[in-house]
Design a protein around this motif. Sequence first.
Motif, PDB file in Angstrom:
ATOM      1  N   LEU A  20       0.730  -1.526  -0.203  1.00  0.00           N
ATOM      2  CA  LEU A  20      -0.405  -0.232   0.129  1.00  0.00           C
ATOM      3  C   LEU A  20       0.839   1.075  -0.262  1.00  0.00           C
ATOM      4  N   PRO A  21       1.809   1.809   0.816  1.00  0.00           N
ATOM      5  CA  PRO A  21       2.492   2.593   0.992  1.00  0.00           C
ATOM      6  C   PRO A  21       3.071   2.933  -0.183  1.00  0.00           C
ATOM      7  N   TYR A  22       3.886   1.497  -0.794  1.00  0.00           N
ATOM      8  CA  TYR A  22       4.134   1.931  -2.621  1.00  0.00           C
ATOM      9  C   TYR A  22       3.626   2.323  -3.589  1.00  0.00           C
ATOM     10  N   LEU A  23       2.283   1.898  -2.895  1.00  0.00           N
ATOM     11  CA  LEU A  23       1.572   2.070  -4.551  1.00  0.00           C
ATOM     12  C   LEU A  23       1.173   3.293  -3.972  1.00  0.00           C
ATOM     13  N   VAL A  24       0.902   4.006  -3.555  1.00  0.00           N
ATOM     14  CA  VAL A  24       0.544   5.289  -2.853  1.00  0.00           C
ATOM     15  C   VAL A  24       1.118   6.250  -3.913  1.00  0.00           C
ATOM     16  N   GLU A  25       2.523   6.130  -2.738  1.00  0.00           N
ATOM     17  CA  GLU A  25       3.339   6.852  -3.485  1.00  0.00           C
ATOM     18  C   GLU A  25       4.100   7.107  -5.528  1.00  0.00           C
ATOM     19  N   GLN A  26       3.740   5.294  -5.663  1.00  0.00           N
ATOM     20  CA  GLN A  26       3.741   5.476  -7.251  1.00  0.00           C
ATOM     21  C   GLN A  26       2.509   6.030  -7.794  1.00  0.00           C
ATOM     22  N   LEU A  27       1.416   6.066  -7.223  1.00  0.00           N
ATOM     23  CA  LEU A  27       0.316   6.561  -8.041  1.00  0.00           C
ATOM     24  C   LEU A  27       0.471   8.217  -7.718  1.00  0.00           C
ATOM     25  N   THR A  28       0.520   8.404  -7.310  1.00  0.00           N
ATOM     26  CA  THR A  28       1.034  10.851  -6.974  1.00  0.00           C
ATOM     27  C   THR A  28       2.016  10.859  -7.672  1.00  0.00           C
ATOM     28  N   ASP A  49      -5.624  -7.922   7.535  1.00  0.00           N
ATOM     29  CA  ASP A  49      -4.461  -7.273   8.445  1.00  0.00           C
ATOM     30  C   ASP A  49      -3.899  -5.910   8.595  1.00  0.00           C
ATOM     31  N   ARG A  50      -3.107  -4.844   8.246  1.00  0.00           N
ATOM     32  CA  ARG A  50      -2.868  -3.825   8.799  1.00  0.00           C
ATOM     33  C   ARG A  50      -3.016  -3.085   7.867  1.00  0.00           C
ATOM     34  N   THR A  51      -4.084  -3.469   6.671  1.00  0.00           N
ATOM     35  CA  THR A  51      -4.005  -2.681   5.879  1.00  0.00           C
ATOM     36  C   THR A  51      -5.311  -1.237   5.712  1.00  0.00           C
ATOM     37  N   ALA A  52      -6.407  -1.155   6.392  1.00  0.00           N
ATOM     38  CA  ALA A  52      -6.395  -0.328   7.337  1.00  0.00           C
ATOM     39  C   ALA A  52      -6.347   0.763   8.229  1.00  0.00           C
ATOM     40  N   GLU A  53      -5.528   0.011   8.964  1.00  0.00           N
ATOM     41  CA  GLU A  53      -4.811   1.492   9.817  1.00  0.00           C
ATOM     42  C   GLU A  53      -3.684   1.460   8.767  1.00  0.00           C
ATOM     43  N   VAL A  54      -2.955   1.262   7.674  1.00  0.00           N
ATOM     44  CA  VAL A  54      -2.056   1.759   7.143  1.00  0.00           C
ATOM     45  C   VAL A  54      -2.703   2.906   6.524  1.00  0.00           C
ATOM     46  N   LEU A  55      -3.698   2.667   5.667  1.00  0.00           N
ATOM     47  CA  LEU A  55      -4.669   3.176   5.208  1.00  0.00           C
ATOM     48  C   LEU A  55      -5.229   4.743   5.648  1.00  0.00           C
ATOM     49  N   GLU A  56      -5.594   4.309   6.688  1.00  0.00           N
ATOM     50  CA  GLU A  56      -5.652   5.584   7.912  1.00  0.00           C
ATOM     51  C   GLU A  56      -4.920   6.990   7.613  1.00  0.00           C
ATOM     52  N   GLN A  57      -3.302   6.100   8.259  1.00  0.00           N
ATOM     53  CA  GLN A  57      -2.338   6.791   8.503  1.00  0.00           C
ATOM     54  C   GLN A  57      -1.893   8.154   7.144  1.00  0.00           C
ATOM     55  N   LEU A  58      -2.276   6.450   5.451  1.00  0.00           N
ATOM     56  CA  LEU A  58      -1.281   7.131   4.573  1.00  0.00           C
ATOM     57  C   LEU A  58      -2.424   8.431   4.429  1.00  0.00           C
ATOM     58  N   SER A  59      -4.391   8.332   4.268  1.00  0.00           N
ATOM     59  CA  SER A  59      -5.431  10.093   4.478  1.00  0.00           C
ATOM     60  C   SER A  59      -4.299  10.717   5.435  1.00  0.00           C
ATOM     61  N   HIS A  60      -3.631  10.555   6.459  1.00  0.00           N
ATOM     62  CA  HIS A  60      -3.397  12.278   6.671  1.00  0.00           C
ATOM     63  C   HIS A  60      -2.661  12.704   5.894  1.00  0.00           C
ATOM     64  N   ASN A  61      -1.566  11.809   5.505  1.00  0.00           N
ATOM     65  CA  ASN A  61      -0.615  12.497   4.805  1.00  0.00           C
ATOM     66  C   ASN A  61      -1.130  13.150   2.654  1.00  0.00           C
ATOM     67  N   VAL A  62      -1.967  12.446   3.504  1.00  0.00           N
ATOM     68  CA  VAL A  62      -2.250  12.541   1.153  1.00  0.00           C
ATOM     69  C   VAL A  62      -2.827  12.511   0.790  1.00  0.00           C
ATOM     70  N   PRO A  63      -3.279  14.376   0.654  1.00  0.00           N
ATOM     71  CA  PRO A  63      -4.087  14.835   0.702  1.00  0.00           C
ATOM     72  C   PRO A  63      -5.319  14.177  -0.473  1.00  0.00           C
TER      73      PRO A  63
END
Length: 320
Positions: A20-28, A49-63
Amino acid sequence: MSTPLDLSVVVPLYNEEESLPYLVEQLTDALRPSGERFELVLVNDGSSDRTAEVLEQLSHNVPELVAVLLRKNYGQTAAMAAGFDVAQGDVIVSLDGDLQNDPADIPMLLAKLREGYDLVSGWRHQRQDAALQRKLPSRIANRLIGRVTGVKLHDYGCSLKAYRREVLSDMRLYGELHRFLPALAFIEGARITEVKVNHRARQFGTSKYGIDRTFRVLMDLLTVWFMKRFLTRPMYVFGFGGLIAMLGSLLASSYLLVVKLMGGDIGNRPLLTLAVVLGLAGIQLFCFGLLGELLIRTYHESQGRPIYRIRETLRGGRAV
């Protein structure tokens, strides 16, 4: 939203915490330089797994990120439908969350779409999957789907696709119908093409697909075939079958009547049973056709769903 969006990228996720973190980085990285006003609609499909937690964390950093958290695991079709409903872009792009689709291909799909197409499908012409377990069944399925639906694509299973919003707004997804989106769009009159896209080997986790998917795909393929041929005219298939069965019953009964009048015994003849079965089956099929016609009429009238789509209206040579 104060300003309209050009693009929404919809990604269904199931147990993709590592990618997930790599996906968001590559998309942006792929979309920010393009100047597109975009959003990333990432749908967590009840991951364990922790997908939901990682997704919530990323939502704070990626507008640009919009996190959609489903209550449980509904399946890829439902997750994609949820993403499509939330998306606000004029163009919607879908792709998988396992990093096998390359976000760098999105601008190419958008450029092709803006040539006048309604749907652009990716073609993994150098697919990085196991030949026997994935590539061979996929090749067979693509040919079968193309023959049944009439939409000739090399790769129905590629999730990397670009759609105009109005195409998706005409469709309702269920079962495994996400892989038949080009066929459903074709039924609505969409202009479809495909482009070769990059495909990468899986970096994290394991494939979520099993052999049981084959049965579900076949059942949904029959559904799509019926929708393509008889969606607005179910009487054509049920009524015709019913008339054939009743005609067969009439012919068999007439023959048995002649035999009976000539003094023959028809009580133990299998043909008598066949005549009765054909008669009952014919009446049932004909009634199914009538009920289907009534249901279709109710469906269109209750939802205000049009039976046609206008692509463009010209007056004096100009679009209005």
